[in-house]
Scaffold this active site. Sequence first.
Site, PDB file in Angstrom:
ATOM      1  N   CYS A 128       0.891  -0.955   0.037  1.00 55.95           N
ATOM      2  CA  CYS A 128       0.085   0.021  -0.085  1.00 55.95           C
ATOM      3  C   CYS A 128       0.885   1.387  -0.050  1.00 55.95           C
ATOM      4  CB  CYS A 128      -0.927   0.072   1.318  1.00 55.95           C
ATOM      5  SG  CYS A 128      -1.870  -1.280   1.405  1.00 55.95           S
ATOM      6  N   LYS A 163       3.422  -9.513   3.687  1.00 56.78           N
ATOM      7  CA  LYS A 163       3.414  -9.901   2.399  1.00 56.78           C
ATOM      8  C   LYS A 163       4.410  -8.905   1.507  1.00 56.78           C
ATOM      9  CE  LYS A 163       0.109 -10.836  -1.464  1.00 56.78           C
ATOM     10  NZ  LYS A 163      -1.378 -10.795  -2.041  1.00 56.78           N
ATOM     11  N   GLY A 263      -4.113 -17.281  -6.899  1.00 59.48           N
ATOM     12  CA  GLY A 263      -4.955 -16.090  -7.309  1.00 59.48           C
ATOM     13  C   GLY A 263      -5.704 -15.907  -8.556  1.00 59.48           C
TER      14      GLY A 263
END
Length: 300
Positions: A128, A163, A263
Amino acid sequence: MNMSVDIAGVTLKNPVMTASGTFGSGVEYSEFVDLNRLGAVVTKGVANIPWQGNPTPRIAETYGGMLNAVGLQNPGIDLFLERDIPFLKQYDTKIVVNVCGRTTEDYCEVVERLADCDVDLLEINISCPNVKEGGIAFGQNPKAVEKITNELKRIARQPVIMKLSPNVTDITEMAKAAEAGGADALSLINTLTGMKIDVNKRAFVLANKTGGLSGPAIKPVAVRMVYQVANAVNLPIIGMGGIINEEDALEFIMAGASAVAVGTANFTNPMATVDIVDGLEEYMSKNGIEDINELIGCVK
């Protein structure tokens, strides 16, 4: 035959989990997939307040994968606690909550709210943009990685998985910083930054210009990074990046991952995770392997 693996003291019945942002919180996929068959379900990113995400278009197909600039759209922690955790508790699978934020305080607020919840592991998305540091991702600066890991470990009740972003010069530097900050496990890789241009419109395909590249195209990079990190730190690793079948999963496991997350494959084959569990069982039985842990990091 033993398929169970250990991630920071939490036992998963098998090493296959979902990758955050590709499986919702399991609600949508539960029609196709028996969630009881999975080692763990990893939720979509959860923030302290609802996030709208980026403007559209925010998804594009590419050779061997896709670009996404969804921007971590999510309904926020309040709705997540009320709706998603009770849904997942119905199943015999581990729950990994993916946490996102724009400041260290944002992350801490979510982790504090989850402290008394019946979830098994926390996965911290440090790709982020850090608004206080001019938009550079937390995960691109080793000092920031160590600091935020340390802050979260002080308040977290569940084991913390950091992560890691692959958009760095040296992934092992980030892994060592997370380990120094007290991380219990690592997951890697997050998406690689990419771009696509529409030559007829002479314009960017994504409204955000850039997006995260995922899918088979990034698998060789991801396997290399998992191998490097497995040989640089003493933490369990969840490997991800372009896994579509059991052979892909085995590459990550042999490179040093204790578990794998699937994913982009979920979008083309909603049954991908369960197919991979079946494929791993077949491989073990065909090759006379009694315990999947024998394969973790077996390639040196």
